[in-house]
Structure formats: C-alpha cells, structure tokens
Design an enzyme around this catalytic site. Structure first.
Site, PDB file in Angstrom:
ATOM      1  CG  HIS A  71      -2.005   6.608   8.613  1.00  7.02           C
ATOM      2  ND1 HIS A  71      -1.867   7.008   7.310  1.00  7.02           N
ATOM      3  CD2 HIS A  71      -1.224   5.503   8.753  1.00  7.02           C
ATOM      4  CE1 HIS A  71      -1.024   6.194   6.683  1.00  7.02           C
ATOM      5  NE2 HIS A  71      -0.622   5.270   7.543  1.00  7.02           N
ATOM      6  CD  GLN A 107      -2.813   1.438   0.371  1.00  8.45           C
ATOM      7  OE1 GLN A 107      -3.270   0.502  -0.253  1.00  8.45           O
ATOM      8  NE2 GLN A 107      -3.209   2.665   0.156  1.00  8.45           N
ATOM      9  CD  GLU A 108       1.863   3.013   4.901  1.00 10.89           C
ATOM     10  OE1 GLU A 108       2.751   2.280   5.350  1.00 10.89           O
ATOM     11  OE2 GLU A 108       1.151   3.726   5.603  1.00 10.89           O
ATOM     12  CB  SER A 109       6.347   0.262  -0.708  1.00  9.21           C
ATOM     13  OG  SER A 109       5.706  -0.801  -1.395  1.00  9.21           O
ATOM     14  CG  HIS A 110       2.910   3.996  -4.008  1.00  6.38           C
ATOM     15  ND1 HIS A 110       1.537   3.995  -4.151  1.00  6.38           N
ATOM     16  CD2 HIS A 110       3.180   4.919  -3.050  1.00  6.38           C
ATOM     17  CE1 HIS A 110       1.013   4.889  -3.346  1.00  6.38           C
ATOM     18  NE2 HIS A 110       1.974   5.464  -2.649  1.00  6.38           N
TER      19      HIS A 110
END
Length: 146
Positions: free
Chosen positions: A126, A1-4
């Site tokens: 978040h 999700q966050e690292s793309h």
C-alpha cells in the site's frame, strides 16, 4: 492523497482530516479532529518538512520525494528498515526503485525478522503504491504551476 481534500474524513486506523494524520502524530503537531483546515495543512507541512530533513542524506531531490511520501504514509522507521535491507542485499539505499521491493518484502518473515530491521512486520505494498501516486500528483501539480 487519501482524504480527497475532505477535512472531515476519518480513514483507516483512525487517521483524520485533510492530511490524514494519525491521532498521536496529529497531537505532536498540535492539532486534533476539531482543528481548522488551515491548522491541519500547517501541521502537515511541518511534518513533511521534518520528514524531508530525516532523508537529507538522499541528495537527489527527485529520489528523496518518494522516501518522504512513503515515510509520511508508513512512518520513517519502516522506510529506514527497507533502506537497511536494500543496503544489505547490495542495492542502492538512495534509489527508490531499489528500496521499494524491500519495503514490500517487510511482510515476509525472512525480511521483517532480519537483524537490520528495527520496526518489524509491515505490509508495504500500500505504501509503495501511495508513494508512486503522491509523487505522480506532486509532479502534475508542479507542472500546472509553470
């Protein structure tokens, strides 16, 4: 999700790699910032499997996936705290939409200082958003495999 899907990305608080693990967690799973993508993914899969076992009491798999995603992001302790608050205030601690508001409320003194809370303050908005995004993506990937 966050690292793309970027194996070299450093994120908020020092998380790194494709699985965005924090350094102590990464070490516990035998990886560091120099580990290969394959090693990072293997560590992430092990962590997700371990986290899934932590929430095995949630029988509904569709519900459990939210708890696992949230715990991956925040640490299981904050999710256990939110479940305890939910239970205390009459909600169902096995239903994400009942628990999620209490995770968010862990940023309010009344809730994070409650005796049922073990991990203290947490700004849970978040993580709540993260869990929804991850589960949405998870279902999209599963549908594309059919």
């Amino acid at each position: 999700q966050e690292s793309h899907f970027s194996p070299h990305l450093y994120g908020y608080g020092g998380a790194y790699g494709i699985m965005q693990m924090m350094p102590p967690t990464a070490r516990a799973y035998g990886i560091d910032s120099t580990s290969s993508v394959t090693e990072q993914l293997a560590a992430g899969v092990k962590m997700i499997a371990y986290t899934n076992k932590m929430f095995k009491s949630i029988e509904d798999e569709n519900e459990r996936v939210y708890f696992v995603a949230a715990a991956y992001n925040s640490g299981a302790g904050h999710i256990f705290d939110a479940r305890a608050l939910c239970r205390k205030y009459g909600g169902n601690p096995d239903v994400w939409l009942d628990v999620e508001p209490y995770l968010i409320k862990k940023s309010i003194r009344k809730y994070y200082s409650d005796p049922v809370v073990k991990c203290g303050y947490y700004p849970g908005k978040h993580t709540a958003n993260y869990a929804h995004d991850v589960v949405e993506r998870y279902h999209a990937y599963r549908m594309s495999m059919k």
